[in-house]
Write a protein that holds these residues in place. Structure first.
Motif, PDB file in Angstrom:
ATOM      1  N   TRP A  81       0.846  -1.197   0.000  1.00 33.02           N
ATOM      2  CA  TRP A  81       0.000   0.000   0.000  1.00 33.02           C
ATOM      3  C   TRP A  81       0.878   1.242   0.000  1.00 33.02           C
ATOM      4  N   LEU A  82       0.451   2.244  -0.742  1.00 32.27           N
ATOM      5  CA  LEU A  82       1.164   3.504  -0.868  1.00 32.27           C
ATOM      6  C   LEU A  82       0.225   4.633  -0.445  1.00 32.27           C
ATOM      7  N   ARG A  83       0.638   5.415   0.532  1.00 37.91           N
ATOM      8  CA  ARG A  83      -0.190   6.520   1.016  1.00 37.91           C
ATOM      9  C   ARG A  83      -0.040   7.724   0.093  1.00 37.91           C
ATOM     10  N   ILE A  84      -1.149   8.337  -0.240  1.00 34.62           N
ATOM     11  CA  ILE A  84      -1.150   9.530  -1.081  1.00 34.62           C
ATOM     12  C   ILE A  84      -1.210  10.751  -0.173  1.00 34.62           C
ATOM     13  N   THR A  85      -0.133  11.495  -0.144  1.00 36.55           N
ATOM     14  CA  THR A  85      -0.034  12.668   0.715  1.00 36.55           C
ATOM     15  C   THR A  85      -0.295  13.951  -0.076  1.00 36.55           C
ATOM     16  N   GLN A  86      -0.637  14.997   0.660  1.00 38.05           N
ATOM     17  CA  GLN A  86      -0.814  16.301   0.011  1.00 38.05           C
ATOM     18  C   GLN A  86       0.510  16.777  -0.570  1.00 38.05           C
ATOM     19  N   GLU A  87       1.606  16.483   0.104  1.00 35.80           N
ATOM     20  CA  GLU A  87       2.925  16.877  -0.422  1.00 35.80           C
ATOM     21  C   GLU A  87       3.182  16.235  -1.782  1.00 35.80           C
ATOM     22  N   ARG A  88       2.837  14.951  -1.938  1.00 39.21           N
ATOM     23  CA  ARG A  88       3.031  14.279  -3.225  1.00 39.21           C
ATOM     24  C   ARG A  88       2.161  14.925  -4.306  1.00 39.21           C
TER      25      ARG A  88
ATOM     26  N   THR B 292      -1.883   9.209 -10.157  1.00 42.09           N
ATOM     27  CA  THR B 292      -2.211   7.807  -9.876  1.00 42.09           C
ATOM     28  C   THR B 292      -1.624   6.911 -10.954  1.00 42.09           C
ATOM     29  N   LEU B 293      -1.790   7.295 -12.208  1.00 40.32           N
ATOM     30  CA  LEU B 293      -1.265   6.510 -13.326  1.00 40.32           C
ATOM     31  C   LEU B 293       0.257   6.419 -13.265  1.00 40.32           C
ATOM     32  N   SER B 294       0.933   7.520 -12.955  1.00 36.98           N
ATOM     33  CA  SER B 294       2.396   7.506 -12.926  1.00 36.98           C
ATOM     34  C   SER B 294       2.937   6.605 -11.823  1.00 36.98           C
ATOM     35  N   LEU B 295       2.165   6.382 -10.792  1.00 38.07           N
ATOM     36  CA  LEU B 295       2.605   5.527  -9.691  1.00 38.07           C
ATOM     37  C   LEU B 295       2.555   4.042 -10.047  1.00 38.07           C
ATOM     38  N   LEU B 296       2.050   3.723 -11.242  1.00 33.57           N
ATOM     39  CA  LEU B 296       2.134   2.338 -11.713  1.00 33.57           C
ATOM     40  C   LEU B 296       3.587   1.876 -11.769  1.00 33.57           C
ATOM     41  N   ILE B 297       4.484   2.750 -12.145  1.00 34.09           N
ATOM     42  CA  ILE B 297       5.890   2.373 -12.318  1.00 34.09           C
ATOM     43  C   ILE B 297       6.510   1.875 -11.010  1.00 34.09           C
ATOM     44  N   PRO B 298       6.504   2.648  -9.931  1.00 33.95           N
ATOM     45  CA  PRO B 298       7.116   2.112  -8.709  1.00 33.95           C
ATOM     46  C   PRO B 298       6.363   0.919  -8.134  1.00 33.95           C
ATOM     47  N   MET B 299       5.036   0.909  -8.273  1.00 32.06           N
ATOM     48  CA  MET B 299       4.289  -0.234  -7.743  1.00 32.06           C
ATOM     49  C   MET B 299       4.555  -1.495  -8.570  1.00 32.06           C
ATOM     50  N   PHE B 300       4.644  -1.341  -9.895  1.00 30.95           N
ATOM     51  CA  PHE B 300       4.937  -2.481 -10.763  1.00 30.95           C
ATOM     52  C   PHE B 300       6.324  -3.050 -10.475  1.00 30.95           C
TER      53      PHE B 300
ATOM     54  N   ARG C 132      -2.796   0.523  -4.025  1.00 29.10           N
ATOM     55  CA  ARG C 132      -1.830  -0.517  -4.368  1.00 29.10           C
ATOM     56  C   ARG C 132      -2.176  -1.032  -5.756  1.00 29.10           C
ATOM     57  N   LEU C 133      -1.217  -1.716  -6.362  1.00 29.06           N
ATOM     58  CA  LEU C 133      -1.395  -2.260  -7.702  1.00 29.06           C
ATOM     59  C   LEU C 133      -1.603  -3.763  -7.633  1.00 29.06           C
ATOM     60  N   ALA C 134      -2.623  -4.225  -8.328  1.00 29.38           N
ATOM     61  CA  ALA C 134      -2.806  -5.650  -8.611  1.00 29.38           C
ATOM     62  C   ALA C 134      -2.547  -5.798 -10.101  1.00 29.38           C
TER      63      ALA C 134
ATOM     64  N   THR D  91      -4.666  -2.973 -12.078  1.00 40.66           N
ATOM     65  CA  THR D  91      -5.763  -2.318 -11.380  1.00 40.66           C
ATOM     66  C   THR D  91      -5.187  -1.644 -10.145  1.00 40.66           C
ATOM     67  N   VAL D  92      -5.375  -0.335 -10.044  1.00 35.17           N
ATOM     68  CA  VAL D  92      -4.948   0.389  -8.860  1.00 35.17           C
ATOM     69  C   VAL D  92      -6.114   0.342  -7.884  1.00 35.17           C
ATOM     70  N   GLU D  93      -5.909  -0.409  -6.818  1.00 34.90           N
ATOM     71  CA  GLU D  93      -6.948  -0.570  -5.810  1.00 34.90           C
ATOM     72  C   GLU D  93      -6.881   0.574  -4.813  1.00 34.90           C
ATOM     73  N   LEU D  94      -8.042   0.987  -4.334  1.00 34.99           N
ATOM     74  CA  LEU D  94      -8.175   2.055  -3.360  1.00 34.99           C
ATOM     75  C   LEU D  94      -8.653   1.421  -2.060  1.00 34.99           C
TER      76      LEU D  94
END
Length: 151
Positions: free
Chosen positions: A24-31, A67-75, A108-110, A130-133
């Motif tokens: 799981w990856l937390r989405i912060t306001q800073e990000r 959200t889409l760009s975070l596919l790379i680190p999660m993948f 997180r990515l499935a 699939t980016v799960e919420l």
């Protein structure tokens, strides 16, 4: 835990493999704010938490493209490819932003490997993701990414 393949033959043989889930990856306001700076997308639903409280989502949300760009680190948590000279993000076949991603939420990515086809000097790989919420029955994003790996 990442699945490791070594070389193009093992990658070809991995077609159809379920890669499981990233952490799981937390989405912060800073990000979100950093992404807004990088892309010049300063829409208030992303970068103005006070105004966003009164908006349609009850608070600030991540940009869809963040959200889409975070596919790379999660993948990269799911598949480790060794024995190739280069990897190229070749594009996307389909993307849908199904649910907004509130600041403070976790994603997180499935993913699974789809078709692997030969191209000049390498292979092209389709990755169904699939980016799960966390806490939502609907995903944040569904995408089919296209990567190329060269020998």
């Amino acid at each position: 835990m990442a699945i490791t393949v070594n070389g193009l033959d093992e990658l070809r043989n991995a077609a159809g493999t379920d890669l499981g889930h990233s952490s799981w990856l937390r989405i912060t306001q800073e990000r979100v704010d950093t992404f807004a700076e990088a892309t010049d997308d300063h829409q208030w639903i992303h970068v103005d938490p006070e105004r966003a409280k009164e908006g349609p989502f009850g608070g600030p949300i991540a940009h869809g493209y963040l959200t889409l760009s975070l596919l790379i680190p999660m993948f990269s948590e799911l598949l480790n490819i060794e024995g190739v000279s280069m990897a190229i993000n070749y594009g996307l076949n389909k993307v849908r932003f199904v649910e907004p991603v509130p600041v403070g939420s976790h994603i997180r990515l499935a993913a699974s490997l789809g078709e692997v086809t030969d191209v000049a000097n390498g292979v092209q790989v389709l990755v169904d993701g699939t980016v799960e919420l966390q806490g939502s029955e609907k995903p944040a994003c569904a995408a089919q990414a296209v990567y190329r790996y060269m020998a």
